[in-house]
Design a protein around this motif. Structure first.
Motif, PDB file in Angstrom:
ATOM      1  N   GLU A  75       1.621   1.548  11.967  1.00 31.63           N
ATOM      2  CA  GLU A  75       0.823   1.846  10.436  1.00 31.63           C
ATOM      3  C   GLU A  75       0.277   0.151  10.192  1.00 31.63           C
ATOM      4  OE1 GLU A  75       3.238   3.770   7.770  1.00 31.63           O
ATOM      5  OE2 GLU A  75       4.811   3.303   8.893  1.00 31.63           O
ATOM      6  N   ILE A  76      -0.862   0.892   9.077  1.00 30.06           N
ATOM      7  CA  ILE A  76      -1.423  -0.558   8.239  1.00 30.06           C
ATOM      8  C   ILE A  76      -1.565   0.316   7.145  1.00 30.06           C
ATOM      9  CG2 ILE A  76      -1.917  -1.479  10.072  1.00 30.06           C
ATOM     10  CD1 ILE A  76      -5.425  -1.086   9.994  1.00 30.06           C
ATOM     11  N   GLY A  77      -2.424  -0.991   6.089  1.00 26.69           N
ATOM     12  CA  GLY A  77      -2.345  -0.338   4.862  1.00 26.69           C
ATOM     13  C   GLY A  77      -3.912   0.780   5.100  1.00 26.69           C
ATOM     14  N   ARG A  78      -4.309   1.294   4.644  1.00 24.52           N
ATOM     15  CA  ARG A  78      -5.358   2.123   4.397  1.00 24.52           C
ATOM     16  C   ARG A  78      -7.110   0.868   4.045  1.00 24.52           C
ATOM     17  NH1 ARG A  78      -7.501   6.428   5.759  1.00 24.52           N
ATOM     18  NH2 ARG A  78      -5.222   7.722   4.648  1.00 24.52           N
ATOM     19  N   ALA A  79      -6.597  -0.408   3.396  1.00 24.51           N
ATOM     20  CA  ALA A  79      -8.075  -0.970   2.991  1.00 24.51           C
ATOM     21  C   ALA A  79      -8.013  -1.621   4.505  1.00 24.51           C
ATOM     22  CB  ALA A  79      -6.746  -2.399   1.827  1.00 24.51           C
ATOM     23  N   GLN A  80      -6.801  -2.348   5.440  1.00 27.75           N
ATOM     24  CA  GLN A  80      -7.552  -2.863   6.117  1.00 27.75           C
ATOM     25  C   GLN A  80      -8.040  -2.102   7.061  1.00 27.75           C
ATOM     26  OE1 GLN A  80      -4.024  -3.241   4.414  1.00 27.75           O
ATOM     27  NE2 GLN A  80      -5.029  -5.371   4.097  1.00 27.75           N
ATOM     28  N   ALA A  81      -7.815  -0.872   7.569  1.00 29.68           N
ATOM     29  CA  ALA A  81      -8.346   0.254   8.249  1.00 29.68           C
ATOM     30  C   ALA A  81     -10.265   0.395   7.839  1.00 29.68           C
ATOM     31  CB  ALA A  81      -7.881   1.484   8.191  1.00 29.68           C
ATOM     32  N   VAL A  82     -10.178   0.192   6.530  1.00 30.38           N
ATOM     33  CA  VAL A  82     -11.799   0.794   6.139  1.00 30.38           C
ATOM     34  C   VAL A  82     -12.556  -0.360   6.341  1.00 30.38           C
ATOM     35  CG1 VAL A  82     -12.861   0.794   3.371  1.00 30.38           C
ATOM     36  CG2 VAL A  82     -10.735   2.135   4.148  1.00 30.38           C
ATOM     37  N   GLN A  83     -11.857  -2.442   6.516  1.00 26.12           N
ATOM     38  CA  GLN A  83     -12.299  -3.143   6.382  1.00 26.12           C
ATOM     39  C   GLN A  83     -12.341  -3.706   7.757  1.00 26.12           C
ATOM     40  OE1 GLN A  83      -9.166  -6.104   4.977  1.00 26.12           O
ATOM     41  NE2 GLN A  83      -9.908  -5.670   2.976  1.00 26.12           N
ATOM     42  N   ALA A  84     -11.825  -2.383   8.871  1.00 26.20           N
ATOM     43  CA  ALA A  84     -12.182  -2.861  10.320  1.00 26.20           C
ATOM     44  C   ALA A  84     -13.205  -1.488  10.710  1.00 26.20           C
ATOM     45  CB  ALA A  84     -10.934  -2.164  11.128  1.00 26.20           C
ATOM     46  N   GLU A  85     -13.000  -0.649  10.058  1.00 26.27           N
ATOM     47  CA  GLU A  85     -14.018   0.717  10.276  1.00 26.27           C
ATOM     48  C   GLU A  85     -15.561  -0.323   9.417  1.00 26.27           C
ATOM     49  OE1 GLU A  85     -15.650   5.505   8.837  1.00 26.27           O
ATOM     50  OE2 GLU A  85     -13.760   4.192   8.571  1.00 26.27           O
ATOM     51  N   ALA A  86     -15.711  -0.348   8.655  1.00 20.39           N
ATOM     52  CA  ALA A  86     -16.590  -1.406   7.858  1.00 20.39           C
ATOM     53  C   ALA A  86     -17.280  -2.580   9.572  1.00 20.39           C
ATOM     54  CB  ALA A  86     -16.527  -1.970   6.516  1.00 20.39           C
ATOM     55  N   ALA A  87     -16.243  -3.068   9.488  1.00 20.16           N
ATOM     56  CA  ALA A  87     -16.597  -4.280  10.320  1.00 20.16           C
ATOM     57  C   ALA A  87     -17.084  -3.407  12.097  1.00 20.16           C
ATOM     58  CB  ALA A  87     -15.792  -5.031  10.491  1.00 20.16           C
TER      59      ALA A  87
ATOM     60  N   ALA B 291       1.010  -0.830   0.062  1.00 20.54           N
ATOM     61  CA  ALA B 291       0.198  -0.049  -0.385  1.00 20.54           C
ATOM     62  C   ALA B 291       1.144   1.774  -0.066  1.00 20.54           C
ATOM     63  CB  ALA B 291      -1.071  -0.202   1.329  1.00 20.54           C
ATOM     64  N   LEU B 292       1.189   2.228  -0.952  1.00 22.10           N
ATOM     65  CA  LEU B 292       1.192   3.301  -0.869  1.00 22.10           C
ATOM     66  C   LEU B 292       0.476   3.941   0.332  1.00 22.10           C
ATOM     67  CD1 LEU B 292       3.136   5.328  -2.160  1.00 22.10           C
ATOM     68  CD2 LEU B 292       1.475   6.066  -4.011  1.00 22.10           C
ATOM     69  N   ASN B 293      -0.243   3.916   0.798  1.00 24.39           N
ATOM     70  CA  ASN B 293      -1.160   4.743   1.704  1.00 24.39           C
ATOM     71  C   ASN B 293      -1.091   4.074   2.874  1.00 24.39           C
ATOM     72  OD1 ASN B 293      -1.072   7.425  -0.038  1.00 24.39           O
ATOM     73  ND2 ASN B 293      -3.241   6.691  -1.295  1.00 24.39           N
ATOM     74  N   SER B 294      -0.684   4.673   4.349  1.00 22.39           N
ATOM     75  CA  SER B 294      -1.285   3.837   5.003  1.00 22.39           C
ATOM     76  C   SER B 294      -1.700   4.201   5.763  1.00 22.39           C
ATOM     77  CB  SER B 294       0.432   3.142   5.111  1.00 22.39           C
ATOM     78  OG  SER B 294       1.031   4.575   6.132  1.00 22.39           O
ATOM     79  N   TYR B 295      -2.312   3.851   6.795  1.00 24.05           N
ATOM     80  CA  TYR B 295      -3.299   4.590   7.275  1.00 24.05           C
ATOM     81  C   TYR B 295      -2.361   3.966   9.741  1.00 24.05           C
ATOM     82  CZ  TYR B 295      -7.533   5.107  10.726  1.00 24.05           C
ATOM     83  OH  TYR B 295      -8.605   5.609  11.846  1.00 24.05           O
ATOM     84  N   ALA B 296      -3.034   5.101  10.482  1.00 19.22           N
ATOM     85  CA  ALA B 296      -2.050   4.743  11.554  1.00 19.22           C
ATOM     86  C   ALA B 296      -3.757   4.878  12.329  1.00 19.22           C
ATOM     87  CB  ALA B 296      -1.990   6.798  11.879  1.00 19.22           C
ATOM     88  N   THR B 297      -2.947   3.582  13.052  1.00 20.69           N
ATOM     89  CA  THR B 297      -3.471   2.976  14.014  1.00 20.69           C
ATOM     90  C   THR B 297      -4.250   3.613  15.126  1.00 20.69           C
ATOM     91  OG1 THR B 297      -1.899   1.523  15.342  1.00 20.69           O
ATOM     92  CG2 THR B 297      -2.977   0.382  13.406  1.00 20.69           C
ATOM     93  N   PRO B 298      -4.431   3.501  16.351  1.00 24.03           N
ATOM     94  CA  PRO B 298      -5.083   4.388  17.579  1.00 24.03           C
ATOM     95  C   PRO B 298      -3.490   4.176  18.657  1.00 24.03           C
ATOM     96  CG  PRO B 298      -6.824   3.472  17.629  1.00 24.03           C
ATOM     97  CD  PRO B 298      -5.805   2.931  16.504  1.00 24.03           C
TER      98      PRO B 298
END
Length: 96
Positions: free
Chosen positions: A13-25, A2-9
């Motif tokens: 860092e994790i991939g943006r796709a995994q962050a979106v999946q977590a949010e959806a769940a 992933a070019l763009n990562s997401y900062a966990t609480p």
């Protein structure tokens, strides 16, 4: 990868796709959702993020070679979380 990562609480860092999946769940995202993240850093090169923290840099040839598999085995051992089980030269998720 992933070019763009997401900062966990907790600031990792994790991939943006995994962050979106977590949010959806309806879950809080953690590095367990993306224990090894490859972030492209140039032509055929990537930064390796392990458990949300930068671990090193590698090129595609090394990553997919025997040396790359040894690198991932070392990552698995030094992180102590049992991220990967390397079997028959293929990376497979470790079962609990």
């Amino acid at each position: 990868m992933a070019l763009n990562s997401y900062a966990t609480p907790d600031g990792k860092e994790i991939g943006r796709a995994q962050a979106v999946q977590a949010e959806a769940a309806g879950l809080e995202c953690t590095t367990d959702m993306n224990p090894i993240l490859l972030k492209p850093s140039g032509e055929l090169r990537s930064q390796v993020i392990v458990n949300g923290r930068p671990y090193g840099n590698t090129d595609a040839k090394t990553y997919f070679s025997t040396d790359g598999k040894d690198f991932l085995r070392d990552v698995n051992l030094t992180c102590g979380k049992g991220i990967l089980s390397i079997c028959r030269w293929r990376l497979m998720p470790m079962r609990k």
